[in-house]
Design a protein around this motif. Sequence first.
Motif, PDB file in Angstrom:
ATOM      1  N   ALA A   4       0.872  -1.181   0.000  1.00 56.00           N
ATOM      2  CA  ALA A   4       0.000   0.000   0.000  1.00 56.00           C
ATOM      3  C   ALA A   4       0.901   1.221   0.000  1.00 56.00           C
ATOM      4  O   ALA A   4       1.849   1.287   0.782  1.00 56.00           O
TER       5      ALA A   4
ATOM      6  N   ASP B  44      -6.354   1.843   2.926  1.00 51.14           N
ATOM      7  CA  ASP B  44      -5.273   1.654   1.960  1.00 51.14           C
ATOM      8  C   ASP B  44      -5.427   2.723   0.885  1.00 51.14           C
ATOM      9  O   ASP B  44      -6.503   2.888   0.315  1.00 51.14           O
TER      10      ASP B  44
ATOM     11  N   TRP C 150     -12.434  -5.400  -2.096  1.00 51.34           N
ATOM     12  CA  TRP C 150     -11.485  -4.650  -1.261  1.00 51.34           C
ATOM     13  C   TRP C 150     -10.209  -5.485  -1.125  1.00 51.34           C
ATOM     14  O   TRP C 150     -10.270  -6.708  -1.099  1.00 51.34           O
TER      15      TRP C 150
ATOM     16  N   VAL D  34      -8.518  -4.772   4.461  1.00 47.69           N
ATOM     17  CA  VAL D  34      -8.729  -3.330   4.323  1.00 47.69           C
ATOM     18  C   VAL D  34     -10.207  -2.976   4.509  1.00 47.69           C
ATOM     19  O   VAL D  34     -11.090  -3.629   3.966  1.00 47.69           O
TER      20      VAL D  34
ATOM     21  N   HIS E 189     -10.645   1.621   0.670  1.00 47.52           N
ATOM     22  CA  HIS E 189      -9.560   1.759  -0.294  1.00 47.52           C
ATOM     23  C   HIS E 189      -9.777   3.022  -1.126  1.00 47.52           C
ATOM     24  O   HIS E 189     -10.886   3.288  -1.576  1.00 47.52           O
TER      25      HIS E 189
ATOM     26  N   SER F  90     -13.814   1.468  -4.499  1.00 52.91           N
ATOM     27  CA  SER F  90     -12.694   2.364  -4.197  1.00 52.91           C
ATOM     28  C   SER F  90     -13.120   3.820  -4.306  1.00 52.91           C
ATOM     29  O   SER F  90     -13.884   4.189  -5.200  1.00 52.91           O
TER      30      SER F  90
END
Length: 195
Positions: free
Chosen positions: A35, A48, A104, A108, A111, A133
Amino acid sequence: MKWSERTIASALAQQTFNRKYLVVVPNCNWTGYEADILAVTENLRLIDVEIKISRADLKADAKKDKWWRQEYVGSPLRVDDLNASGRLIRRRHVYAQQFELREWPHKVWKHYYALPADIWDDSLQGALGSPSSGVLLLNDTPHGLRISCRRPAKPCRDADRLTPAAAVNIARLASLRMWDAYHQVDQLRQRKEAA
């Protein structure tokens, strides 16, 4: 402005993650995948952030292993490896593999992608690793870098909270990274003085 991963990471750490998060670690592999920024929230969840400085870099991210769950399915097949004269070298089992897209990355909670606003357009949404995301856009203004949330990240309801021991482990990693950075600055200063 010349964009770099370090410039974007620094802006995120100082503006977005500076008050609400326990620790922010750059270039962290703690989840099993790299990450660019790994942040631990006050309720021990992981965020992340992938930093991208070009459209090509953003589009390539969806191919990373962190987005794919690999599973071995079916019964194993026995395969005998023979040498040229037909003698058994080894016996191994081969499994069929199945790949499934993750929503994901592993462990996490949220993200995000962080990138310069001037390379983003809404047609890139389909190129993201996941529809869950979020997107953070950075603008270079006369008053410094400004971060805006173009699309909020959808949280993973199944993401476990970190144990206190795991949070301490990540904090220890952040501390060690800081001391490594100080050491590099000192070495650079000594080289300049010697020259």
